[in-house]
Design a protein around this motif. Structure first.
Motif, mmCIF file in Angstrom:
data_model
loop_
_atom_site.group_PDB
_atom_site.id
_atom_site.type_symbol
_atom_site.label_atom_id
_atom_site.label_comp_id
_atom_site.label_asym_id
_atom_site.label_seq_id
_atom_site.Cartn_x
_atom_site.Cartn_y
_atom_site.Cartn_z
ATOM 1 N N THR A 1 0.844 -1.193 0.000
ATOM 2 C CA THR A 1 0.000 0.000 0.000
ATOM 3 C C THR A 1 0.884 1.249 0.000
ATOM 4 O OG1 THR A 1 -1.768 1.169 1.170
ATOM 5 C CG2 THR A 1 -0.147 0.053 2.538
ATOM 6 N N SER A 2 0.302 2.352 -0.404
ATOM 7 C CA SER A 2 1.012 3.633 -0.299
ATOM 8 C C SER A 2 0.540 4.409 0.926
ATOM 9 C CB SER A 2 0.799 4.467 -1.561
ATOM 10 O OG SER A 2 -0.578 4.730 -1.724
ATOM 11 N N ASN A 3 -0.473 3.865 1.639
ATOM 12 C CA ASN A 3 -1.013 4.530 2.827
ATOM 13 C C ASN A 3 -1.330 3.467 3.878
ATOM 14 O OD1 ASN A 3 -2.559 5.880 4.768
ATOM 15 N ND2 ASN A 3 -3.462 7.255 3.266
ATOM 16 N N LEU A 4 -0.322 3.091 4.656
ATOM 17 C CA LEU A 4 -0.492 2.005 5.622
ATOM 18 C C LEU A 4 -1.550 2.295 6.687
ATOM 19 C CD1 LEU A 4 0.331 -0.823 6.513
ATOM 20 C CD2 LEU A 4 2.175 0.230 7.846
ATOM 21 N N PRO A 5 -1.581 3.492 7.280
ATOM 22 C CA PRO A 5 -2.631 3.723 8.291
ATOM 23 C C PRO A 5 -4.051 3.508 7.747
ATOM 24 C CG PRO A 5 -0.941 5.399 8.463
ATOM 25 C CD PRO A 5 -0.649 4.615 7.202
ATOM 26 N N ARG A 6 -4.315 4.026 6.554
ATOM 27 C CA ARG A 6 -5.649 3.841 5.967
ATOM 28 C C ARG A 6 -5.921 2.376 5.665
ATOM 29 N NH1 ARG A 6 -5.816 6.117 0.586
ATOM 30 N NH2 ARG A 6 -5.435 3.989 -0.073
ATOM 31 N N ARG A 7 -4.942 1.687 5.054
ATOM 32 C CA ARG A 7 -5.155 0.281 4.690
ATOM 33 C C ARG A 7 -5.340 -0.586 5.929
ATOM 34 N NH1 ARG A 7 -3.982 -2.288 0.004
ATOM 35 N NH2 ARG A 7 -4.844 -0.349 -0.800
ATOM 36 N N ALA A 8 -4.541 -0.345 6.973
ATOM 37 C CA ALA A 8 -4.687 -1.118 8.208
ATOM 38 C C ALA A 8 -6.069 -0.895 8.812
ATOM 39 C CB ALA A 8 -3.593 -0.734 9.202
ATOM 40 N N TRP A 9 -6.553 0.346 8.770
ATOM 41 C CA TRP A 9 -7.891 0.652 9.282
ATOM 42 C C TRP A 9 -8.949 -0.085 8.468
ATOM 43 C CZ3 TRP A 9 -12.161 3.196 7.162
ATOM 44 C CH2 TRP A 9 -13.175 3.495 8.073
ATOM 45 N N GLU A 10 -8.796 -0.102 7.152
ATOM 46 C CA GLU A 10 -9.759 -0.804 6.288
ATOM 47 C C GLU A 10 -9.812 -2.286 6.633
ATOM 48 O OE1 GLU A 10 -9.325 2.171 2.413
ATOM 49 O OE2 GLU A 10 -8.210 0.292 2.453
ATOM 50 N N ARG B 1 -12.791 -12.635 4.608
ATOM 51 C CA ARG B 1 -13.261 -14.017 4.768
ATOM 52 C C ARG B 1 -12.522 -14.724 5.904
ATOM 53 N NH1 ARG B 1 -13.600 -15.144 -0.270
ATOM 54 N NH2 ARG B 1 -11.425 -15.654 -0.588
ATOM 55 N N TYR B 2 -11.227 -14.450 6.046
ATOM 56 C CA TYR B 2 -10.429 -15.153 7.061
ATOM 57 C C TYR B 2 -10.169 -14.327 8.309
ATOM 58 C CZ TYR B 2 -9.843 -18.769 3.591
ATOM 59 O OH TYR B 2 -10.082 -19.769 2.676
ATOM 60 N N GLY B 3 -10.774 -13.166 8.416
ATOM 61 C CA GLY B 3 -10.659 -12.361 9.631
ATOM 62 C C GLY B 3 -9.274 -11.805 9.881
ATOM 63 N N CYS B 4 -8.547 -11.486 8.829
ATOM 64 C CA CYS B 4 -7.198 -10.923 8.972
ATOM 65 C C CYS B 4 -7.312 -9.432 9.261
ATOM 66 C CB CYS B 4 -6.375 -11.169 7.706
ATOM 67 S SG CYS B 4 -6.133 -12.909 7.338
ATOM 68 N N LYS B 5 -7.293 -9.079 10.540
ATOM 69 C CA LYS B 5 -7.501 -7.691 10.958
ATOM 70 C C LYS B 5 -6.325 -7.094 11.718
ATOM 71 C CE LYS B 5 -12.507 -7.968 11.167
ATOM 72 N NZ LYS B 5 -13.687 -7.563 11.909
ATOM 73 N N LEU B 6 -5.413 -7.933 12.174
ATOM 74 C CA LEU B 6 -4.292 -7.452 12.994
ATOM 75 C C LEU B 6 -3.082 -7.138 12.127
ATOM 76 C CD1 LEU B 6 -4.443 -10.147 15.820
ATOM 77 C CD2 LEU B 6 -5.491 -7.877 15.820
ATOM 78 N N LEU B 7 -2.610 -5.915 12.187
ATOM 79 C CA LEU B 7 -1.378 -5.538 11.494
ATOM 80 C C LEU B 7 -0.214 -6.067 12.328
ATOM 81 C CD1 LEU B 7 0.078 -3.945 9.234
ATOM 82 C CD2 LEU B 7 0.071 -1.985 10.797
ATOM 83 N N VAL B 8 0.470 -7.103 11.827
ATOM 84 C CA VAL B 8 1.512 -7.753 12.625
ATOM 85 C C VAL B 8 2.924 -7.505 12.118
ATOM 86 C CG1 VAL B 8 0.015 -9.542 13.587
ATOM 87 C CG2 VAL B 8 1.162 -9.943 11.387
ATOM 88 N N TRP B 9 3.061 -6.948 10.893
ATOM 89 C CA TRP B 9 4.399 -6.705 10.335
ATOM 90 C C TRP B 9 4.285 -5.691 9.209
ATOM 91 C CZ3 TRP B 9 6.452 -7.176 5.440
ATOM 92 C CH2 TRP B 9 7.847 -7.159 5.331
ATOM 93 N N PHE B 10 5.303 -4.854 9.061
ATOM 94 C CA PHE B 10 5.369 -3.965 7.900
ATOM 95 C C PHE B 10 6.803 -3.570 7.637
ATOM 96 C CE2 PHE B 10 4.677 -1.266 11.575
ATOM 97 C CZ PHE B 10 5.575 -0.213 11.391
ATOM 98 N N GLU B 11 7.047 -3.150 6.400
ATOM 99 C CA GLU B 11 8.382 -2.751 5.978
ATOM 100 C C GLU B 11 8.236 -1.671 4.909
ATOM 101 O OE1 GLU B 11 11.449 -5.918 5.194
ATOM 102 O OE2 GLU B 11 11.183 -5.190 3.138
ATOM 103 N N ALA B 12 8.888 -0.550 5.096
ATOM 104 C CA ALA B 12 8.832 0.543 4.123
ATOM 105 C C ALA B 12 9.754 0.244 2.949
ATOM 106 C CB ALA B 12 9.237 1.854 4.781
ATOM 107 N N ALA B 13 9.386 0.782 1.791
ATOM 108 C CA ALA B 13 10.202 0.649 0.585
ATOM 109 C C ALA B 13 10.427 2.036 -0.004
ATOM 110 C CB ALA B 13 9.513 -0.257 -0.423
#
Length: 96
Positions: A21-30, A42-54
């Motif tokens: 994503t280009s906007n992690l806070p927004r995408r994590a909220w979504e 479908r699989y309930g993936c709601k927890l942001l557990v890892w990220f890495e900037a590029a």
């Protein structure tokens, strides 16, 4: 905002989704709110557990493909190295 590769999970050692994503806070909220139709909802993936900037979106997409092509063990190792408690990192990215 910077291009970012991220993983959301349904829980510790649960289902993992890798995205970019280009906007992690927004995408994590979504993801948290269940607004992303498809796999993560479908699989309930709601927890942001890892990220890495590029540096660029192209670099982020290449890294995303590399991570997706890797084994589950490699994904777990990335998460465990950054976030051994599998905490939701949403508040951290929202408030520094």
């Amino acid at each position: 905002m910077h291009p970012t590769i991220y993983m959301v999970a349904s829980g510790r050692n649960g289902t993992i989704y890798v995205g970019v994503t280009s906007n992690l806070p927004r995408r994590a909220w979504e993801h948290r709110e269940g607004l992303m139709d498809g796999f993560t909802k479908r699989y309930g993936c709601k927890l942001l557990v890892w990220f890495e900037a590029a540096d660029t979106m192209e670099a982020a997409i290449l890294r995303e493909k590399q991570i997706k092509a890797g084994s589950r063990a490699k994904k777990l190792a990335l998460i465990e190295a950054m976030n051994p408690g599998w905490h939701d990192l949403y508040e951290q990215i929202m408030h520094g």
